[in-house]
Design a protein around this motif. Structure first.
Motif, PDB file in Angstrom:
ATOM      1  N   PHE A   1      63.939  34.839  86.085  1.00 52.13           N
ATOM      2  CA  PHE A   1      64.258  33.414  86.236  1.00 52.13           C
ATOM      3  C   PHE A   1      64.760  33.161  87.658  1.00 52.13           C
ATOM      4  CE2 PHE A   1      66.407  29.428  85.834  1.00 52.13           C
ATOM      5  CZ  PHE A   1      65.787  28.773  84.770  1.00 52.13           C
ATOM      6  N   ILE A   2      64.120  32.231  88.360  1.00 48.10           N
ATOM      7  CA  ILE A   2      64.550  31.875  89.723  1.00 48.10           C
ATOM      8  C   ILE A   2      65.490  30.668  89.623  1.00 48.10           C
ATOM      9  CG2 ILE A   2      63.810  31.326  92.075  1.00 48.10           C
ATOM     10  CD1 ILE A   2      62.553  33.927  91.106  1.00 48.10           C
ATOM     11  N   VAL A   3      66.678  30.822  90.158  1.00 43.88           N
ATOM     12  CA  VAL A   3      67.724  29.791  90.053  1.00 43.88           C
ATOM     13  C   VAL A   3      67.886  29.093  91.412  1.00 43.88           C
ATOM     14  CG1 VAL A   3      70.105  29.394  89.292  1.00 43.88           C
ATOM     15  CG2 VAL A   3      68.926  31.484  88.594  1.00 43.88           C
ATOM     16  N   PRO A   4      67.997  27.743  91.407  1.00 45.87           N
ATOM     17  CA  PRO A   4      68.257  27.057  92.683  1.00 45.87           C
ATOM     18  C   PRO A   4      69.717  27.232  93.077  1.00 45.87           C
ATOM     19  CG  PRO A   4      68.253  25.468  90.897  1.00 45.87           C
ATOM     20  CD  PRO A   4      67.938  26.804  90.279  1.00 45.87           C
ATOM     21  N   PRO A   5      70.048  27.142  94.372  1.00 46.56           N
ATOM     22  CA  PRO A   5      71.452  27.250  94.764  1.00 46.56           C
ATOM     23  C   PRO A   5      72.285  26.123  94.126  1.00 46.56           C
ATOM     24  CG  PRO A   5      70.028  26.928  96.704  1.00 46.56           C
ATOM     25  CD  PRO A   5      69.136  27.027  95.525  1.00 46.56           C
ATOM     26  N   ASN A   6      71.713  24.916  93.992  1.00 44.92           N
ATOM     27  CA  ASN A   6      72.366  23.806  93.273  1.00 44.92           C
ATOM     28  C   ASN A   6      71.336  22.697  93.039  1.00 44.92           C
ATOM     29  OD1 ASN A   6      72.368  21.961  95.634  1.00 44.92           O
ATOM     30  ND2 ASN A   6      73.731  23.544  96.459  1.00 44.92           N
ATOM     31  N   VAL A   7      71.705  21.725  92.190  1.00 40.30           N
ATOM     32  CA  VAL A   7      70.726  20.711  91.773  1.00 40.30           C
ATOM     33  C   VAL A   7      70.381  19.743  92.907  1.00 40.30           C
ATOM     34  CG1 VAL A   7      70.292  18.790  90.175  1.00 40.30           C
ATOM     35  CG2 VAL A   7      71.309  20.905  89.338  1.00 40.30           C
ATOM     36  N   ALA A   8      71.351  19.433  93.771  1.00 40.63           N
ATOM     37  CA  ALA A   8      71.085  18.517  94.890  1.00 40.63           C
ATOM     38  C   ALA A   8      70.006  19.098  95.800  1.00 40.63           C
ATOM     39  CB  ALA A   8      72.371  18.268  95.674  1.00 40.63           C
ATOM     40  N   GLU A   9      70.090  20.392  96.028  1.00 38.80           N
ATOM     41  CA  GLU A   9      69.106  21.078  96.867  1.00 38.80           C
ATOM     42  C   GLU A   9      67.717  21.013  96.203  1.00 38.80           C
ATOM     43  OE1 GLU A   9      69.206  22.460  99.836  1.00 38.80           O
ATOM     44  OE2 GLU A   9      67.215  23.377  99.732  1.00 38.80           O
ATOM     45  N   LEU A  10      67.727  21.158  94.892  1.00 42.21           N
ATOM     46  CA  LEU A  10      66.470  21.114  94.138  1.00 42.21           C
ATOM     47  C   LEU A  10      65.797  19.743  94.300  1.00 42.21           C
ATOM     48  CD1 LEU A  10      65.006  23.005  92.136  1.00 42.21           C
ATOM     49  CD2 LEU A  10      66.038  21.677  90.318  1.00 42.21           C
ATOM     50  N   GLU A  11      66.584  18.669  94.177  1.00 37.65           N
ATOM     51  CA  GLU A  11      66.036  17.315  94.311  1.00 37.65           C
ATOM     52  C   GLU A  11      65.436  17.141  95.709  1.00 37.65           C
ATOM     53  OE1 GLU A  11      68.536  14.068  93.139  1.00 37.65           O
ATOM     54  OE2 GLU A  11      67.076  12.574  93.838  1.00 37.65           O
ATOM     55  N   GLN A  12      66.158  17.602  96.701  1.00 39.09           N
ATOM     56  CA  GLN A  12      65.657  17.493  98.080  1.00 39.09           C
ATOM     57  C   GLN A  12      64.326  18.208  98.243  1.00 39.09           C
ATOM     58  OE1 GLN A  12      68.238  18.813 101.174  1.00 39.09           O
ATOM     59  NE2 GLN A  12      69.774  17.242 100.757  1.00 39.09           N
ATOM     60  N   ARG A  13      64.231  19.383  97.632  1.00 39.88           N
ATOM     61  CA  ARG A  13      62.993  20.158  97.774  1.00 39.88           C
ATOM     62  C   ARG A  13      61.821  19.432  97.109  1.00 39.88           C
ATOM     63  NH1 ARG A  13      64.823  26.396  96.472  1.00 39.88           N
ATOM     64  NH2 ARG A  13      66.506  26.494  97.975  1.00 39.88           N
ATOM     65  N   ILE A  14      62.074  18.857  95.926  1.00 41.28           N
ATOM     66  CA  ILE A  14      60.997  18.146  95.228  1.00 41.28           C
ATOM     67  C   ILE A  14      60.567  16.926  96.047  1.00 41.28           C
ATOM     68  CG2 ILE A  14      60.400  16.825  93.157  1.00 41.28           C
ATOM     69  CD1 ILE A  14      62.188  18.709  91.544  1.00 41.28           C
ATOM     70  N   ARG A  15      61.542  16.218  96.617  1.00 38.08           N
ATOM     71  CA  ARG A  15      61.223  15.026  97.421  1.00 38.08           C
ATOM     72  C   ARG A  15      60.488  15.401  98.697  1.00 38.08           C
ATOM     73  NH1 ARG A  15      63.092  10.465  95.567  1.00 38.08           N
ATOM     74  NH2 ARG A  15      64.713  10.532  93.981  1.00 38.08           N
ATOM     75  N   ARG A  16      60.935  16.468  99.330  1.00 39.27           N
ATOM     76  CA  ARG A  16      60.314  16.903 100.581  1.00 39.27           C
ATOM     77  C   ARG A  16      58.843  17.236 100.373  1.00 39.27           C
ATOM     78  NH1 ARG A  16      63.605  21.545 102.142  1.00 39.27           N
ATOM     79  NH2 ARG A  16      65.507  20.370 101.767  1.00 39.27           N
ATOM     80  N   ARG A  17      58.540  17.751  99.184  1.00 46.79           N
ATOM     81  CA  ARG A  17      57.168  18.127  98.864  1.00 46.79           C
ATOM     82  C   ARG A  17      56.270  16.883  98.869  1.00 46.79           C
ATOM     83  NH1 ARG A  17      56.774  21.958  93.694  1.00 46.79           N
ATOM     84  NH2 ARG A  17      57.034  20.028  92.567  1.00 46.79           N
ATOM     85  N   GLY A  18      56.885  15.719  98.516  1.00 51.58           N
ATOM     86  CA  GLY A  18      56.194  14.432  98.622  1.00 51.58           C
ATOM     87  C   GLY A  18      54.948  14.288  97.775  1.00 51.58           C
ATOM     88  N   GLN A  19      54.874  15.041  96.690  1.00 53.92           N
ATOM     89  CA  GLN A  19      53.637  15.023  95.903  1.00 53.92           C
ATOM     90  C   GLN A  19      53.783  14.199  94.631  1.00 53.92           C
ATOM     91  OE1 GLN A  19      53.342  19.229  95.391  1.00 53.92           O
ATOM     92  NE2 GLN A  19      51.692  19.414  96.869  1.00 53.92           N
ATOM     93  N   ASP A  20      55.000  13.774  94.307  1.00 51.76           N
ATOM     94  CA  ASP A  20      55.225  13.180  92.998  1.00 51.76           C
ATOM     95  C   ASP A  20      55.757  11.753  93.107  1.00 51.76           C
ATOM     96  OD1 ASP A  20      54.708  15.603  91.325  1.00 51.76           O
ATOM     97  OD2 ASP A  20      56.319  16.378  92.573  1.00 51.76           O
ATOM     98  N   SER A  21      55.427  10.924  92.110  1.00 53.74           N
ATOM     99  CA  SER A  21      55.952   9.559  92.036  1.00 53.74           C
ATOM    100  C   SER A  21      57.432   9.633  91.660  1.00 53.74           C
ATOM    101  CB  SER A  21      55.195   8.783  90.964  1.00 53.74           C
ATOM    102  OG  SER A  21      55.455   9.366  89.698  1.00 53.74           O
ATOM    103  N   GLU A  22      58.159   8.504  91.827  1.00 55.06           N
ATOM    104  CA  GLU A  22      59.586   8.457  91.450  1.00 55.06           C
ATOM    105  C   GLU A  22      59.761   8.846  89.989  1.00 55.06           C
ATOM    106  OE1 GLU A  22      62.660   8.015  92.872  1.00 55.06           O
ATOM    107  OE2 GLU A  22      61.515   8.274  94.706  1.00 55.06           O
TER     108      GLU A  22
END
Ligand code: 5GP
Length: 186
Positions: free
Chosen positions: A121-142
């Protein structure tokens, strides 16, 4: 006959960097085989049939489930995803190790269908970082981002069901831990 290979399941929430880790692993260890999943999701720009996924209709997916052609499958953010059974079994029989990069529900099924698998299981350092990574990827709608984040929170709580947890804070460190697990743990 050669010794059977190992099945290695890598899971963790969307945006945690599973895909990047797996890509780097394959680059460094070309003997590892990555299972190509089947999905009902639409291809993203640049995704290639048979390379990133096998893109199928919901009817075709349903037929594969009914025919027991999938080692595991799950619904994720409104689409179905599954691991074709045959190629995995063939590689393992040949003595090759196989990587699955899948979400939590599927990884849980593997515990039942393939109990000897090493499940990581790969764990993110924290949830805020996870959100940033998903947004940075720019592939998904809100809406898709919101669904992915909600699911991610629930998934993180399941981390201790797995053989091993690796925090992906620093990519190189996470990769070294992953290599240690895959090539030394039995
Ligand atoms: P994406 O749409 O971003 O490519 O994938 C969404 C999620 O589905 C990711 O967490 C990915 O690991 C997971 N996934 C990809 N293929 C499979 C599969 O064959 N089975 C399951 N259970 N999950 C998968």
């Amino acid at each position: 006959m050669s010794k059977p290979g190992r099945l290695i399941v890598i899971t963790g929430p969307s945006g945690v960097g599973k895909g990047t880790l797996v890509r780097l692993l394959l680059k460094r260890h070309p003997q590892l085989y990555l299972s190509i999943s089947t999905t009902t999701r639409q291809p993203r720009p640049g995704e290639v049939e048979g390379q990133h996924y096998y893109f199928v209709s919901r009817d075709t997916f349903q037929e594969m489930v009914t025919a027991n052609e999938l080692l595991e499958w799950a619904e994720y953010a409104g689409n179905y995803y599954g691991t074709p059974r045959k190629p995995v079994e063939q590689q393992i029989k040949r003595g090759e190790s196989v990587l699955l990069e899948i979400e939590l529900e599927g990884a849980r099924q593997i515990q039942q269908t393939f109990p000897t698998a090493l499940r990581i299981f790969i764990v993110p350092p924290n949830v805020a970082e996870l959100e940033q990574r998903i947004r940075r990827r720019g592939q998904d709608s809100e809406e898709a981002i919101a669904r992915r984040l909600e699911r991610a929170q629930a998934e993180i709580e399941a981390a201790d069901e797995f053989d091993l947890q690796i925090v992906n804070d620093n990519l190189e460190d996470a990769l070294v831990s992953l290599e240690a697990a895959i090539f030394t743990q039995h």
